[in-house]
Motif scaffolding. Structure first.
Motif, mmCIF file in Angstrom:
data_model
loop_
_atom_site.group_PDB
_atom_site.id
_atom_site.type_symbol
_atom_site.label_atom_id
_atom_site.label_comp_id
_atom_site.label_asym_id
_atom_site.label_seq_id
_atom_site.Cartn_x
_atom_site.Cartn_y
_atom_site.Cartn_z
ATOM 1 N N LYS A 162 49.998 -66.521 95.873
ATOM 2 C CA LYS A 162 49.962 -65.236 95.100
ATOM 3 C C LYS A 162 49.864 -64.268 96.939
ATOM 4 O O LYS A 162 49.546 -64.789 97.812
ATOM 5 C CB LYS A 162 48.861 -64.984 94.221
ATOM 6 N N ARG A 163 49.716 -62.836 96.355
ATOM 7 C CA ARG A 163 50.071 -61.762 97.530
ATOM 8 C C ARG A 163 49.307 -60.218 96.498
ATOM 9 O O ARG A 163 49.286 -60.416 95.753
ATOM 10 C CB ARG A 163 51.334 -61.548 98.358
ATOM 11 N N SER A 178 53.729 -64.934 96.234
ATOM 12 C CA SER A 178 54.154 -64.709 97.299
ATOM 13 C C SER A 178 55.653 -65.397 97.729
ATOM 14 O O SER A 178 55.710 -66.438 98.368
ATOM 15 C CB SER A 178 53.323 -65.861 98.140
ATOM 16 N N ASP A 312 47.870 -62.063 102.418
ATOM 17 C CA ASP A 312 49.444 -62.639 101.389
ATOM 18 C C ASP A 312 48.858 -64.283 102.015
ATOM 19 O O ASP A 312 48.826 -64.871 102.666
ATOM 20 C CB ASP A 312 50.653 -62.861 102.380
ATOM 21 N N ARG A 315 51.046 -67.448 102.605
ATOM 22 C CA ARG A 315 52.121 -67.089 103.873
ATOM 23 C C ARG A 315 51.347 -67.562 105.058
ATOM 24 O O ARG A 315 50.581 -67.009 106.582
ATOM 25 C CB ARG A 315 53.104 -66.125 104.161
#
Length: 336
Positions: A162-163, A178, A312, A315
């Motif tokens: 997730k972000r 994400s 993030d 990433r």
């Protein structure tokens, strides 16, 4: 035997600690050329009431915090403090009673906080939703300490893909999948290392000393361990004039620390000056395995002065954008 869960909120107990760590300002040489177009205040944007904000900025008289609207078992939304230093979510006893959730027999867990550990009861939650985050059939600790009117704490369990997008200027929060690069002009990008179930670690320098910095949205104040204090003690330029202050967490224990203005802190291109840091043998550093090497916990006294913050997990990076009105040289918080 009880299970072990890491989760905490942080609050210093003295007015001295508040006065000595006034919110930092921001200068961004790289981002300043985008300021007029992207960061200028929006005059038509209505200012929401403080209790309606999901991202409150740090001001000279208050420390900001990030709050997520959370749906529990189809009811809500309830206000949960977003805590990137907590592995699991926690709810208040009042919310557990409102939802008619009974504690799990022999279901206590050991909750480790900033200053110590405590055994707490748990309840079974069938469904928890916050934006794109959806969890099923989870056991959640119940406690009330340091929630400051919130209904609970949203830990990082389930956020590995997730972000989190935080807009302090507009008071908004998003929890998204994400996806995509999400690189925007005017942001500073810093890679992160994930440890202990999504704990955010970044490489940083403070007064020339290399440290591991923990990005902790659940902490009001920035903390340093004793190893960092000792390393800075022999570093030129460290103005160490400490004031003793108490540190509170989610557990009953209180620990003392030495609060002082730290030398320059560098996190990627982000440069922090005159940040008040409380140094001490905080229990949480030992829990995280940072009791021997220099470590810094970056709290909302610093993070809350940003315009925007993007975490993030997918990433493995954070992105930071400074406020428009503090894009100037000589500020306490700069980006170069």
């Amino acid at each position: 035997m009880s299970n072990r869960i890491l989760g905490k909120l942080l609050l210093t107990t003295t007015v001295v600690a508040v006065a000595a760590s006034l919110p930092a300002s921001v200068y961004c040489a790289e981002a300043s050329r985008f300021a007029a177009k992207e960061l200028a205040p929006v005059a038509s944007l209505a200012e929401p009431a403080e209790q309606e904000l999901f991202a409150s900025p740090t001001r000279r008289d208050s420390i900001g915090r990030i709050v997520a609207p959370v749906i529990i078992n189809g009811e809500g939304p309830f206000r949960f403090v977003v805590d990137t230093g907590a592995t699991h979510s926690v709810m208040s006893s009042a919310l557990a009673q409102r939802l008619n959730l009974l504690t799990v027999p022999q279901g206590e867990v050991l909750l480790s906080g900033v200053t110590g550990s405590a055994s707490v009861a748990t309840v079974e939650v069938e469904r928890l939703q916050a934006g794109d985050l959806l969890l099923h059939n989870r056991r959640m600790p119940v406690m009330d300490a340091m929630l400051q009117g919130a209904d609970g704490v949203l830990g990082m369990q389930g956020l590995e893909d997730k972000r989190i997008v935080v807009d302090f200027r507009r008071g908004r929060l998003q929890i998204l999948e994400s996806r995509g690069s999400y690189v925007r002009s005017g942001y500073v990008t810093v890679p992160v290392e994930l440890a202990f179930n999504q704990l955010l670690l970044v490489d940083a320098y403070i007064g020339g000393v290399r440290v591991k910095a923990i990005i902790d949205t659940g902490a009001e104040r920035t903390l340093g361990n004793r190893a960092l204090r000792d390393a800075l003690g022999v570093s030129s330029g460290f103005f160490y004039s400490p004031q003793t202050t108490g540190v509170l967490g989610v557990t009953p224990q209180i620990q003392n620390g030495d609060m002082a203005l730290a030398p320059r802190i560098q996190i990627g291109k982000l440069q922090l000056n005159q940040v008040g840091v409380t140094f001490g043998d905080m229990h949480v550093f030992e829990v995280w395995g940072f009791h021997e090497q220099p470590a810094l916990l970056v709290g909302m006294d610093v993070l809350g002065v940003l315009d925007s913050l993007v975490i993030d997990y997918g990433r493995k990076r954070i992105q930071l954008r400074p406020r428009t009105n503090v894009l100037r040289p000589g500020s306490r918080l700069m980006v170069r």
